[in-house]
Design an enzyme around this catalytic site. Structure first.
Site, PDB file in Angstrom:
ATOM      1  N   HIS A   1      30.782  30.976  42.930  1.00 29.24           N
ATOM      2  CA  HIS A   1      32.286  31.267  42.629  1.00 29.24           C
ATOM      3  C   HIS A   1      32.492  31.512  41.223  1.00 29.24           C
ATOM      4  O   HIS A   1      32.979  30.749  40.489  1.00 29.24           O
ATOM      5  CB  HIS A   1      33.073  29.868  43.287  1.00 29.24           C
ATOM      6  CG  HIS A   1      34.770  30.360  43.250  1.00 29.24           C
ATOM      7  ND1 HIS A   1      35.446  29.948  44.353  1.00 29.24           N
ATOM      8  CD2 HIS A   1      35.413  30.820  42.389  1.00 29.24           C
ATOM      9  CE1 HIS A   1      36.593  30.551  44.147  1.00 29.24           C
ATOM     10  NE2 HIS A   1      36.926  30.947  42.903  1.00 29.24           N
TER      11      HIS A   1
ATOM     12  N   TYR B   1      46.703  35.894  48.998  1.00 30.13           N
ATOM     13  CA  TYR B   1      47.712  35.520  47.988  1.00 30.13           C
ATOM     14  C   TYR B   1      49.153  36.263  47.952  1.00 30.13           C
ATOM     15  O   TYR B   1      50.159  35.671  48.053  1.00 30.13           O
ATOM     16  CB  TYR B   1      47.273  35.455  46.393  1.00 30.13           C
ATOM     17  CG  TYR B   1      46.528  34.235  46.480  1.00 30.13           C
ATOM     18  CD1 TYR B   1      46.801  32.976  45.946  1.00 30.13           C
ATOM     19  CD2 TYR B   1      44.755  34.395  46.649  1.00 30.13           C
ATOM     20  CE1 TYR B   1      46.014  31.829  45.782  1.00 30.13           C
ATOM     21  CE2 TYR B   1      43.959  33.175  46.367  1.00 30.13           C
ATOM     22  CZ  TYR B   1      44.485  32.264  46.048  1.00 30.13           C
ATOM     23  OH  TYR B   1      43.654  30.886  45.820  1.00 30.13           O
TER      24      TYR B   1
HETATM   25  C1  GBH Z   1      41.568  33.141  43.328  1.00 32.19           C
HETATM   26  O1  GBH Z   1      41.764  34.404  43.217  1.00 32.19           O
HETATM   27  C2  GBH Z   1      40.462  32.652  43.199  1.00 32.19           C
HETATM   28  O2  GBH Z   1      39.354  32.514  44.122  1.00 32.19           O
HETATM   29  C3  GBH Z   1      40.442  31.009  42.555  1.00 32.19           C
HETATM   30  O3  GBH Z   1      39.212  30.887  41.796  1.00 32.19           O
HETATM   31  C4  GBH Z   1      41.697  31.012  41.719  1.00 32.19           C
HETATM   32  O4  GBH Z   1      42.009  29.790  40.908  1.00 32.19           O
HETATM   33  C5  GBH Z   1      42.755  31.246  42.398  1.00 32.19           C
HETATM   34  O5  GBH Z   1      42.893  32.591  43.258  1.00 32.19           O
HETATM   35  C6  GBH Z   1      44.180  31.380  41.775  1.00 32.19           C
HETATM   36  O6  GBH Z   1      44.506  32.432  40.986  1.00 32.19           O
HETATM   37  O7  GBH Z   1      44.811  37.956  35.189  1.00 32.19           O
HETATM   38  O8  GBH Z   1      46.326  39.771  35.294  1.00 32.19           O
HETATM   39  O9  GBH Z   1      43.761  40.243  35.440  1.00 32.19           O
HETATM   40  C7  GBH Z   1      42.920  35.103  43.594  1.00 32.19           C
HETATM   41  C8  GBH Z   1      43.021  36.600  43.202  1.00 32.19           C
HETATM   42  C9  GBH Z   1      42.385  37.998  41.416  1.00 32.19           C
HETATM   43  C10 GBH Z   1      44.178  36.845  41.114  1.00 32.19           C
HETATM   44  C11 GBH Z   1      42.279  38.219  39.750  1.00 32.19           C
HETATM   45  C12 GBH Z   1      44.582  36.996  39.816  1.00 32.19           C
HETATM   46  C13 GBH Z   1      43.847  37.964  38.056  1.00 32.19           C
HETATM   47  C14 GBH Z   1      44.851  39.046  37.252  1.00 32.19           C
HETATM   48  N1  GBH Z   1      42.785  36.818  41.675  1.00 32.19           N
HETATM   49  N2  GBH Z   1      43.893  38.101  39.386  1.00 32.19           N
HETATM   50  S1  GBH Z   1      45.029  39.362  35.767  1.00 32.19           S
END
Ligand code: GBH
Length: 451
Positions: free
Chosen positions: A124, A299
């Site tokens: 992870h 999500y």
């Molecule tokens: C998951 O990612 C992860 O597996 C987990 O570790 C995390 O804590 C959880 O969700 C909640 O976020 O910062 O604008 O570049 C979910 C998919 C991909 C969503 C990366 C957020 C970053 C957006 N994530 N994304 S940005």
């Protein structure tokens, strides 16, 4: 036992929650753990919110018993956690560090005593820094090192764990770590190099599927946890549903589609042109190694509709008024959790699916009476679970659900500014307080149905 209701989930549905090593453990210098890229990255000024690091996080390394008691109080049947590679192999490969695995053995024994089934993710995002120093995921050797570590670790834990996931969210650590630079190791590679990193990530997955199978006892199940794009039809009519099927394969071409099919789609390779990855037929076979189950992190949705263009669909972008949770990217799109497993089952005939993550951030505050009234998180969860129940009622083979997260934790570049837990954590005192959403989830689990 509660009487079955029309909103029931299938008997034996596995209710769980999820966490990840760097986000909860802390104890970064303990028992021989080597540094990971997140230790390095989070200590570089300006990379994370307020310079927050996972040095202590939830101190779960020392408080795992208390955390398992929380799980038990919720009635959880299962718990998804991840192993820190650099606890097992401090420099990523070579001589293992037995004390690192001992922590996970203690934790697994405690889970076993509590009657909670472990689901284990082997990666992870906390890549050993020593491997990053040799090119990280830009180096094909990292994929081989991952498979070695995964096989070794799965063998050591095979008597305690029956479900393993290789990598968590390939797109997140690749696109943000090596593309936009927002996550560790913070690189911004040109497209051709990025496409090669993507390729090594899926290769790492495939190699690990094979090494885990070779190392574990019969009956062990192997899968992946991918936050595939949920290409939900913006209006559920026949043409848009057909478009959603096409979009699901194309929008996930880099990761999930190649893992399920052992082949990059023609459209993906064409789009990349000269930036397409180098690969061999042998590698493609490895990448497409059959899986026992599919884990989907869910999500939000990427809405699509039918279009009279070459590919047959187009994305419908959300207007600025589209509601989202405390994280800007977390648009409230409950149908995502219906369409994501349904499309995977329709397209690839997957027989065993888990929602390996779903949950949300909220602006949680402790009320004067000491409680946390996160009614917006309950709203989010109720809507998503309603759509998940719709999926199981339609025969989509979803066997379990892991709520992200058991407790507030280190939210990567957002540090401690975003809370995803159903348990509130005071990061000064490490005090845990179940939020109102814990009561909601507990009720759903007890009834195996939406309340
Ligand atoms: C998951 O990612 C992860 O597996 C987990 O570790 C995390 O804590 C959880 O969700 C909640 O976020 O910062 O604008 O570049 C979910 C998919 C991909 C969503 C990366 C957020 C970053 C957006 N994530 N994304 S940005």
């Amino acid at each position: 036992m509660a009487a079955p209701s029309p909103r029931s989930f299938p008997p034996g549905f596995l209710w769980g929650s999820a966490t990840a090593s760097y986000q909860v453990e802390g104890a970064v210098h303990e028992d021989g753990r080597g540094p990971s890229i997140w230790d390095t990255f989070s200590h570089i000024p300006g990379k994370t919110h307020a310079g927050d690091t996972g040095d202590v996080a939830d101190d779960h390394y020392h408080r795992y018993k208390e955390d398992i008691a929380l799980m038990k109080a919720l009635g959880l049947k299962t718990y998804r956690f991840s192993i820190a590679w650099s606890r097992v192999f401090p420099t990523g490969r070579g001589v293992p560090n037995p004390k690192g695995l001992d922590f996970y053995k203690r934790m697994l024994d405690e889970l076993h005593t509590a009657g909670i089934e472990p689901y284990c993710t082997l990666f992870h995002w906390d890549l050993p820094q020593a491997l990053e120093d040799k090119g990280g995921w830009q180096n094909r050797d990292t994929a081989v090192a991952f498979a070695d570590y995964a096989g070794y670790t799965a063998k050591q834990l095979s008597d305690r764990i029956s479900h393993f996931m290789t990598l968590n969210e390939l797109d997140s650590f690749v696109e943000l770590g090596y593309g936009t630079g927002r996550f560790a190791p913070g690189l911004q590679l040109e497209l051709a190099k990025l496409a090669q990193v993507r390729h090594y990530s899926v290769l790492a997955h495939g190699l690990a599927v094979q090494s885990i199978r070779a190392a574990t006892k019969a009956g062990t199940k192997v899968g992946v946890a991918q936050d595939a794009k949920a290409t939900a039809p913006v209006i559920e009519d026949e043409a848009n549903i057909r478009a959603a099927h096409i979009a699901m394969r194309e929008e996930n071409a880099e990761y999930l589609t190649v893992i399920m099919e052992g082949k990059y789609t023609d459209a993906y390779l064409k789009k990349l042109g000269p930036a397409a990855p180098r690969f061999t037929p042998e590698e493609m076979k490895i990448i497409g190694s059959p899986l026992d189950f599919l884990g989907l992190n869910c999500y939000t949705a990427d809405y699509v509709r039918a279009a009279a263009n070459e590919i047959g669909y187009e994305q419908v972008h959300n207007p600025s008024s589209f509601p989202h949770m405390a994280s800007d990217w977390l648009f409230v799109a409950p149908e995502a959790i219906y369409w994501l497993p349904r499309l995977a089952s329709d397209i690839w005939g997957v027989k065993e699916i888990y929602i390996t993550e779903n949950g949300c951030s909220s602006d949680d505050h402790i009320a004067p009476d000491g409680h946390i009234y996160d009614s917006d998180r309950i709203m989010y969860l109720r809507n998503y679970l309603t759509q998940l129940q719709r999926a199981t009622a339609d025969g989509v083979p979803v066997k379990g659900y892991f709520l992200w997260s058991l407790m507030d934790n280190y939210e990567w570049a957002d540090g401690y500014s975003k809370r995803f837990g159903i348990t509130y954590v005071d990061f000064q005192t490490q005090k845990r307080t179940p939020k109102m959403s814990s009561d909601f989830y507990k009720t759903v689990i007890a009834r195996n149905a939406l309340a």
